[in-house]
Design an enzyme around this catalytic site. Structure first.
Site, PDB file in Angstrom:
ATOM      1  N   ASN A 148       0.809  -1.234   0.000  1.00 27.85           N
ATOM      2  CA  ASN A 148       0.000   0.000   0.000  1.00 27.85           C
ATOM      3  C   ASN A 148       0.841   1.283   0.000  1.00 27.85           C
ATOM      4  O   ASN A 148       0.457   2.282  -0.599  1.00 27.85           O
ATOM      5  CB  ASN A 148      -0.990  -0.002   1.173  1.00 27.85           C
ATOM      6  N   GLY A 224       2.445  -5.846   7.488  1.00 27.64           N
ATOM      7  CA  GLY A 224       1.537  -6.563   6.596  1.00 27.64           C
ATOM      8  C   GLY A 224       0.297  -6.990   7.349  1.00 27.64           C
ATOM      9  O   GLY A 224      -0.022  -6.451   8.413  1.00 27.64           O
ATOM     10  N   THR A 228      -0.694 -13.041   8.179  1.00 28.23           N
ATOM     11  CA  THR A 228       0.702 -13.276   7.762  1.00 28.23           C
ATOM     12  C   THR A 228       1.631 -13.011   8.943  1.00 28.23           C
ATOM     13  O   THR A 228       2.614 -13.736   9.147  1.00 28.23           O
ATOM     14  CB  THR A 228       1.107 -12.348   6.587  1.00 28.23           C
ATOM     15  N   GLU A 246       3.984  -4.821  12.503  1.00 26.11           N
ATOM     16  CA  GLU A 246       3.010  -3.735  12.287  1.00 26.11           C
ATOM     17  C   GLU A 246       1.916  -4.344  11.424  1.00 26.11           C
ATOM     18  O   GLU A 246       2.126  -4.589  10.234  1.00 26.11           O
ATOM     19  CB  GLU A 246       3.665  -2.560  11.551  1.00 26.11           C
ATOM     20  N   CYS A 280      -3.376   1.273   6.716  1.00 24.86           N
ATOM     21  CA  CYS A 280      -3.710   0.538   7.942  1.00 24.86           C
ATOM     22  C   CYS A 280      -4.376   1.431   8.986  1.00 24.86           C
ATOM     23  O   CYS A 280      -5.086   0.959   9.856  1.00 24.86           O
ATOM     24  CB  CYS A 280      -2.454  -0.092   8.519  1.00 24.86           C
ATOM     25  N   GLU A 458       7.677   1.257  16.405  1.00 22.54           N
ATOM     26  CA  GLU A 458       8.770   1.849  15.639  1.00 22.54           C
ATOM     27  C   GLU A 458       8.531   3.360  15.629  1.00 22.54           C
ATOM     28  O   GLU A 458       7.518   3.836  16.102  1.00 22.54           O
ATOM     29  CB  GLU A 458       8.830   1.241  14.232  1.00 22.54           C
TER      30      GLU A 458
END
Ligand code: NDP
Length: 478
Positions: A148, A224, A228, A246, A280, A458
């Site tokens: 994205n 992602g 996953t 994340e 996100c 982060e």
């Protein structure tokens, strides 16, 4: 464009001799070919990172900051190329690719150059001893990124990782490989020592999975989807790799009846639909206090319908195409689910576009009302141009609805009562909340989620902490 892997300072073909097709989301045409890498390519890249580690990690923070600045300079000279490639590869509007993707990709390198240059060891004095905290590289980093915000997210990882003395292997999404390739060309041009940054293209199973489980990889920074992320966490666990995840989000925009509607309506539209809702942090569940519900909904739908959707290369375009036919199908399925769940589609459908876009992945921004707050569409991550709107009565009610999802990434609150805004914010189970704004980023602050939205933070000093091992050296005085 036939892309290559970048290993030990050279552009090389994948061992398989196979490439995958890269499609334009807007037109469906093939725009490039991506190496279909496998374990042997990953092994070579990890070995290159391993070979480069001793000399790279022995540089000072200041020397590595200078390299980060050189990368930023080179990327800055390619600003328009980054924007054009990103718009073509992701289907996003060119104006967005310039303002967000190109801007942040350069800024990430500059920002980390600055804070790493000024990094000092901390000291804690005792009566009879001194504790000195130093930051050492972790080793070899696996950096895995989604489609994205391709270079935006890759540079967000690469800059602090190499800045803190690690060497890395990157694995971008196979759907959007172009700007990762551009970054490799940029570092090649400036002569970054070979092996410091390596890139293996490919899909998650073929390239991502062997990278994460590789015994010589010491840290994994993954952005992602949540499912996953769970697989990545499992693969990383047996060898105790440092891990940052994340993941997905289902973020609420909470609109109180004392908000300034003139600012709130465009703010919430932006939060719902930026990048076709494929961020996100997007606010895809809109909670509106009941006394202003009708007025808000009318103004909101009107503003959504006025967004220009179409040719991503057009300067006026506000909404582009979805990333892939599979993703479009997922969005369409959720619209069917919403109808089955009793939802009312207030606006949506398919845009009327010129013939050249007929094979692209297009859908109009969709606003759904009348769903229960625990319905699938209002609690599951859809990651597309769909928002659901719900009424709430009180602060407590809004907090309860906002927290009623497995995700906990972000959210926004819209009110003129800042005390109330802050009070409510503290009770929302997420890593980040904006009050009267959205996606207003200061790179110094922590970024990350709780619950199924991820592990770790982060951003600013949190990135420096993640991409390093802190060590305490205690010296006793005579
Ligand atoms: P995916 O989880 O499908 O993929 C992310 C990356 O992981 C891709 O490079 C993918 O490769 C790779 N991958 C897939 N399987 C494996 C595996 N078994 N081992 C290692 N790597 C693997 O996410 P999407 O690309 O679809 O991105 C969308 C998701 O990302 C959304 O859920 C969104 O919320 C989340 N996201 C989170 C952000 C955050 O900061 N919290 C920011 C941006 C997005 P490939 O695709 O090539 O197969």
């Amino acid at each position: 464009m036939k892309l290559q892997n970048y290993i030990s300072g050279s552009f090389i073909e994948p061992d398989s001799g196979e490439w995958m097709e890269d499609y334009s989301p807007a037109t469906g045409e093939i725009i490039g070919h991506v190496p279909k890498s496998q374990k042997s390519d990953v092994n070579k890249a990890v070995q290159a990172a391993k070979d480069a580690l001793p000399s790279w990690s022995s540089l000072t923070h200041v020397e590595r900051s200078e390299w980060l600045d050189k990368i930023a300079d080179n990327l800055e000279s390619k600003y328009e190329e980054i924007a054009q490639l990103e718009s073509k590869d992701t289907g996003k509007p060119i104006s967005l690719a310039r303002e967000v993707d190109a801007y942040r990709s350069v800024k990430n390198f500059r920002f980390f150059a600055e804070i790493i240059r000024n990094l000092e060891s901390e000291h804690f004095e005792m009566e009879d001893a001194n504790n000195r905290i130093i930051y050492k590289p972790v080793g070899i980093g696996a950096l895995i990124t989604p489609w994205n915000l391709p270079l935006y997210l890759l540079s967000w990882k690469v800059a602090p990782a190499i800045g803190m003395g690690n060497t890395v292997v990157c694995k971008p999404s196979e759907l959007t490989p172009m700007t990762a390739d551009l970054l490799m060309k940029a570092i090649h041009e400036i002569g970054l020592p070979k092996g410091v940054i390596n890139l293996v293209h490919g899909d998650g199973i073929g390239a991502g999975s062997p990278l994460v489980s590789h015994q010589d990889v010491n840290l994994v920074s993954f952005t992602g989807g949540t499912s996953t992320g769970a697989i990545v966490a499992q693969s990383a666990a047996p060898s105790f790799k440092k891990l940052s995840l994340e993941l997905g989000g289902k973020n609420s925009s909470i609109i109180f009846n004392d908000c300034d509607l003139d600012k709130t309506v465009p703010g919430v539209v932006r939060s719902g639909f930026l990048n076709q809702g494929q961020v996100c942090l997007c606010g895809s569940r809109i909670l509106v206090q009941e006394s202003i519900y009708d007025e808000f909904v009318e103004r909101f739908v009107n503003e959504v319908e006025n967004m220009k959707i179409g040719d991503p290369s057009n300067e006026d375009t506000k909404l582009g195409a979805l990333i892939s036919p599979e993703h479009l199908l997922k969005i369409e399925e959720y619209i069917h689910i919403a109808k089955d769940e009793g939802g009312t589609i207030l606006t949506g459908g398919y845009p009327c576009l010129p013939k050249e876009f007929e094979k692209g992945n297009w859908i109009a921004p969709t606003v759904i009302a009348d769903l229960k707050v625990n319905s699938r569409c209002s609690t599951e991550e859809i990651f597309g141009p769909i928002v659901t709107i719900h009424k709430f009565s009180s602060e407590e009610d809004a907090i309860k609805i906002a927290n009623n999802t497995r995700y906990g990434l972000a959210g926004s609150i819209w009110t003129t009562d800042l005390e109330k805004g802050n009070r409510v914010a503290e009770q929302i189970h997420t890593g980040m909340i904006w009050i009267n704004t959205w996606l207003h980023r200061d790179l110094r602050v922590p970024f990350g989620g709780v619950k199924d939205s991820g592990v770790g933070r982060e951003g600013g000093k949190w990135s420096l902490g993640f991409f390093s091992e802190t060590m305490n050296i205690c010296t006793k005085y005579d």
